[in-house]
Write a protein that holds these residues in place. Structure first.
Motif, PDB file in Angstrom:
ATOM      1  N   ARG A   2       0.852  -1.183  -0.065  1.00 16.20           N
ATOM      2  CA  ARG A   2       0.040  -0.018  -0.045  1.00 16.20           C
ATOM      3  C   ARG A   2       0.831   1.326   0.000  1.00 16.20           C
ATOM      4  NH1 ARG A   2      -3.707  -0.697   5.134  1.00 16.20           N
ATOM      5  NH2 ARG A   2      -1.783  -1.566   5.758  1.00 16.20           N
ATOM      6  N   ASP A 109      -2.821   5.291  -1.215  1.00 13.77           N
ATOM      7  CA  ASP A 109      -4.153   4.473  -0.437  1.00 13.77           C
ATOM      8  C   ASP A 109      -4.187   5.133   0.973  1.00 13.77           C
ATOM      9  OD1 ASP A 109      -4.192   2.506  -2.374  1.00 13.77           O
ATOM     10  OD2 ASP A 109      -1.994   1.985  -1.854  1.00 13.77           O
ATOM     11  N   THR A 138      -8.424   8.877  -1.779  1.00 13.28           N
ATOM     12  CA  THR A 138      -8.181   8.053  -0.764  1.00 13.28           C
ATOM     13  C   THR A 138      -9.198   7.854   0.250  1.00 13.28           C
ATOM     14  OG1 THR A 138      -6.431   7.189   0.846  1.00 13.28           O
ATOM     15  CG2 THR A 138      -6.939   9.313   0.871  1.00 13.28           C
TER      16      THR A 138
END
Length: 369
Positions: A2, A109, A138
């Protein structure tokens, strides 16, 4: 893996700013995130430290002083070079962005804002939206150890700030003032976090230290963000009591600071890595800055925080209350003569470890670790 973007103060030529930015990204990477600093630099913040012929963010007097001391005499140029190298080559960063519309909406993210005084309206161009993560698509965003330097924020734009904070999964702040202010002003709960620098142990900081040569083995270190005559005079008295030479990390270049009586070594060219080394190897430390206190604790040094004006820095006060060091905040030499010069850190380790773990737990909970 991520992707995580961090918005913080990473570009000012200020030791605490660059080192807290380094620490937070290191911690996030250690938790398995592809983390980097989003390289946005508000000119109001950078102009406070970098040399420019004339800055609209400084007073005329300040600009004239800079023109003489830095532009003509050249004092501080080596220090500025050292900071640029740390920012450019040590801090993991994105490409440079100049406004929020340039940041790709789907790049990260996770978004984090903090730490340092990112919500200080004086330092951020009156609450710049980027420092409140008002960009991107996000699903996860939160603050970590955000501070306003004890300045109220949101005046004149209450609804806008409230709208930003509503999107946060959690709000992490650095001091009790922030926790109380956010609750009273905006109605949100928040958590007090340790500064990111405390999340890295001393041995991790030692890995990037660089020795500052030609200093005595034993010395008293004095570090203040602004070179006030009072703290330099006070440190001189402490040095005399301890029979130690005085080493001064100078952060401005007024002649009064550079040639203050009793300072054996006035260092104007200290890099962030040398700053760490100087704290690590000091015999005793006198400071009045938040990160001066932080690195004294990280390296488990004997130190005092010199406080005037009734201990106004709530960041320092919060830190000392949490780990049990309230008696290290003093304001006169007689208090120093009467106090225990040694800190028994064995009695504080549990509180320090607990505070560190709370910070890591807060981050892990927000990133779904």
């Amino acid at each position: 893996m991520r992707r995580c973007g961090v918005v913080t103060f990473h570009s000012p030529h200020n030791y605490g700013s660059v080192l807290q930015a380094y620490a937070l990204v290191q911690v996030l990477q250690g938790l398995g995130l592809n983390a980097e600093i989003i390289d946005f630099r508000h000119p109001h913040t950078t102009d406070m430290y970098e040399w420019k012929f004339w800055s609209p963010y400084k007073t005329a007097r300040w600009n004239i002083m800079d023109l003489v001391v830095r532009g003509i005499l050249g004092l501080g140029k080596e220090r500025e070079k050292q900071f640029r190298q740390f920012i450019d080559y040590v801090l993991p960063k994105s490409k440079r962005y100049y406004n929020r519309s340039e940041i790709p909406g789907d790049k990260y993210d996770i978004l984090i804002c903090g730490s340092d005084q990112i919500w200080n309206p004086i330092s951020t161009g009156e609450n710049d939206p980027i420092y409140f993560l008002d960009f991107g698509n996000t699903a996860c965003r939160f603050s970590y150890a955000a501070s306003s330097g004890s300045h109220p924020f949101g005046e004149g734009c209450h609804e806008r700030i409230q709208g930003y904070l509503e999107k946060f999964k959690s709000i992490g702040v650095r001091e009790k003032f922030m926790q109380d202010y956010i609750k009273e002003e905006f109605g949100f709960e928040s958590t007090i976090n340790p500064d990111p620098t405390l999340l890295l142990p001393a041995e991790r900081w030692s890995e990037i230290e660089v020795e500052y040569s030609k200093l005595p083995k034993n010395y008293l270190l004095v570090y203040s963000l602004w070179e006030h005559k009072d703290i330099l005079s006070f440190a001189q008295k402490v040095a005399q009591c301890l029979q130690l030479p005085l080493v001064h990390i100078s952060t401005d270049y007024t002649l009064r600071a550079l040639f203050h009586k009793g300072i054996k070594y006035s260092l104007t060219d200290v890099s962030p890595q040398q700053f760490l080394w100087l704290f690590h190897h000091a015999s005793f430390i006198v400071t009045n800055t938040f990160h001066g206190n932080m690195f004294s604790v990280i390296y488990r040094k004997n130190f005092i925080n010199y406080a005037v004006n009734d201990k106004k820095d709530t960041r320092i006060k919060t830190l000392h209350e949490v780990i049990g060091l309230e008696n290290r905040i003093i304001s006169d030499i007689e208090m120093f003569k009467m106090m225990n010069k040694e800190i028994d850190y064995s009695k504080l380790e549990d509180d320090i470890s607990c505070f560190q773990e709370k910070g890591l737990t807060f981050i892990k909970g927000n990133i779904g670790f």
